[in-house]
Structure formats: C-alpha cells, structure tokens
Design an enzyme around this catalytic site. Sequence first.
Site, PDB file in Angstrom:
ATOM      1  N   THR A   1      13.148  -7.912  29.091  1.00 12.53           N
ATOM      2  CA  THR A   1      13.515  -9.216  28.115  1.00 12.53           C
ATOM      3  C   THR A   1      12.696  -9.236  27.147  1.00 12.53           C
ATOM      4  O   THR A   1      11.670  -8.521  26.896  1.00 12.53           O
ATOM      5  CB  THR A   1      12.929 -10.512  29.013  1.00 12.53           C
ATOM      6  OG1 THR A   1      11.596 -10.320  29.358  1.00 12.53           O
ATOM      7  CG2 THR A   1      13.802 -10.960  30.030  1.00 12.53           C
ATOM      8  N   ASP A   2      13.239  -9.868  25.927  1.00 12.50           N
ATOM      9  CA  ASP A   2      12.710  -9.820  24.633  1.00 12.50           C
ATOM     10  C   ASP A   2      11.345 -10.681  24.532  1.00 12.50           C
ATOM     11  O   ASP A   2      11.312 -11.615  25.538  1.00 12.50           O
ATOM     12  CB  ASP A   2      13.726 -10.234  23.580  1.00 12.50           C
ATOM     13  CG  ASP A   2      14.956  -8.992  23.513  1.00 12.50           C
ATOM     14  OD1 ASP A   2      14.380  -7.859  23.792  1.00 12.50           O
ATOM     15  OD2 ASP A   2      16.038  -9.458  23.096  1.00 12.50           O
ATOM     16  N   ALA A   3      10.893 -10.914  23.241  1.00 12.27           N
ATOM     17  CA  ALA A   3       9.643 -11.803  23.006  1.00 12.27           C
ATOM     18  C   ALA A   3      10.394 -13.215  23.151  1.00 12.27           C
ATOM     19  O   ALA A   3      11.474 -13.471  22.786  1.00 12.27           O
ATOM     20  CB  ALA A   3       9.015 -11.491  21.786  1.00 12.27           C
TER      21      ALA A   3
END
Length: 385
Positions: A65-67
């Site tokens: 997952t991204d930030a």
Amino acid sequence: MSSCGAVGSVRARYLVFFQYLGTDFNGVAAVRGNHRAVGVQNFLEEAAKRLNSVEPVRFTISSRTDAGVHALSNAAHLDIHRRSGLSPYSPEVVAQALNTHLKHRAIRCLDVAAMQEAAQHLLGTHDFSAFQSAGSPATNTVRTLQRVSVSSGPASPFVLPQESSPCWKMDGPETEFNLKVVLVSFKQCLTEEGEVLLDHYIASWKGLVRFLNSLGAVFSFISKDVVSKLQIMEHLRNSPQYEHYTSLQSMVAYEVGNKLVDIDRRSRSRYPNSGCRTVLRLHRALHWLRLFLEGLHTSPEDARTSTLCSDAYNATLAAYHSWIIRQAVTVAFCALPTRKVFLEAMNVGSSEQAVEMLGEALPFIEHVYDISQKLYAEHSLLDLP
C-alpha cells in the site's frame, strides 16, 4: 516445518492477517535506513523480536500500500526459528504475542456511545451535497435516512482468520434485504431480445456486495475488488459516451469496433479500465458466486461451507490470483460458518426455505452469466489481460 538456518534450529512458517491505519506510515513495506519514514512492516518486525527467534524474523507481505493508505485485512507470512528441542509456537501464541507488543500501534477505537448519539442527528431528510466528491454526476443529493446504529467490533491490529476486522460499523436500512430479492433482480437485467442492461447489472451487483459484506471480512478480497469495478462502470455510464454503455452488447460493439480493448496480451495495456475488461472481472466473480450458491443448494446438510467455497474458488478465480493470495483465501475460508448458519444469513427464513429459494432464483444469475459468456467468447474477450 523444517530444520534450516542456524545449526540445530527448527523453522516454522506462519500465515498472518493484520490491519492498520496508514496515516502515519510510508506504506506497508519496511523502510530501511531512513529515520524520517517508517513502514508498517518495521513495527511488525520490531514486535516479532520478542518471539526470541534464533534468526531475525522478516515479514513477506502479499501486497503493498502507498503512504497514508489503510488496510482492513492484509496478509503476510513469517518464519520463526526456535532452538533445537523447543516446539514451534502455536498460531494463537504468535498472534497473541504480536498483539501484545503492537498495542501502542493498535487501531484507535472510537467512542461507540458518543457516535451512536451523534449518528441520530443524521436521521430524516437532508441535503448531502457537502459529502459529494468533486465532479460527481449526481444531480440530486437529497436523501432520507430512516435508521442508523453504530456498533463496535474487534479492534486488534493483528487478527486471526476467524476474527472480523472492522473496528466499528454503521448499519442503515439498506442492509435489511434478503438474498432472494438480490438474485431475482438479475432477471431485470435482460430485455426480451436477450440484451444485458448495464444499469440493472450494476444495481444487482451492489446487492451482492451488501450480501458479501454482511458475511464478514472473509469475503472482503472479492467485495472490495467488485466495488472498484462498479465505480468504473458507473463512471462510463455517466461519461459523454454513455449511450454506448446502455447494454453489455452495445458496450462490446463500441469498444471492439473502436479498438478500445487490450486484446493483444503481449502489448502494454492501453485501456486497463475499458468496460469490456471491467465487466469481465465482474463476470468471473459472478461465476464463483454462482458455483458457490449452487453448491449450497445441492449439498447435504453436513456439507462444509469451507469446502464448497474453496471448490468454487479453485474452479474460477484462483487461476487469476497469485500463490500467496490463493493460500490466504484458502485459510480464510476455513473460518466460514456452518451451512445452516450460512443459509439463514440469507434472510429468507429457515435453512430449508433458503435452499428452496436458491432453486427458484439461481436460474436468473445463470441466464445472465450464460449470455455474457457467449458474447465474450464470440469476440475472443474471455482472456483479456
């Protein structure tokens, strides 16, 4: 379990599921050598140090997952090496130990009583335009909310497959439905000429999503993907080209005729959100659900739902998922309730009445599926990348 690594140590591998709020993280993957950024994996591995593994514990996470992105149910495996002569930890001990050392990073549970009180202010008819996203095609934002309730759920950041994952949930009138209504709605998808109307197809799938969500987080890997595909189709239905997306047949004719479909698997994807590709994903999921419900309909009373669901999954969606996802899904299916409980969850009466209902309603799904399958086969679209 095997012997490897440090001399005399015994390795045991564990499949774990966890959830987190990603606000303060730089994504789920570990960040090495940067003290200003941190990933969820960093905290997981820090907690795993307390397990006294002979060799450092590393988490192999199934997806990234991204930030700032949250997750309700991510999966990973880890290896724990114990000294020779010591038995491997049980899964329950591993989960409990990790939970204990992750308490300071647990999902922040909400004040249910305060939320229940505040939720009552939403009752009645209101204009929800303030909640509308920019560029939304909706022309009417007035809605009537007749009932709302807030209830708590398990809030562990590190969960076993049998645990449900939401920290809280809010129920409204739309959750009060029975599966027969949803299945019969597929009948409305078909015109007398056998065309599949996309608006009714989308609406029918929304009902199935509500049904899947009512069964708990075990089906979230499917329902979340379905929701994203429904959003793509709704966008196409509200685009300037909406008239080409009235039915499945008109959509296929338009996109194939204008070369808006990535038919060549060897080329780089140019149209990842084409209607044909998106509906194909829904079509495959419908195949899985159809086989699973048919299994519930025809199986004996003592049949295991985990087996019925796994058999349907292996015959349909498994071919399109990675190995780690297939393993996680198989384990998750083991947490399914009994066949009797499952049938009663359909809200059509007793388990016997549910079986009778499935016999009456499943042909509507089958008809839509068969027409879609034939159309995609005729245009060589069944293997779109």
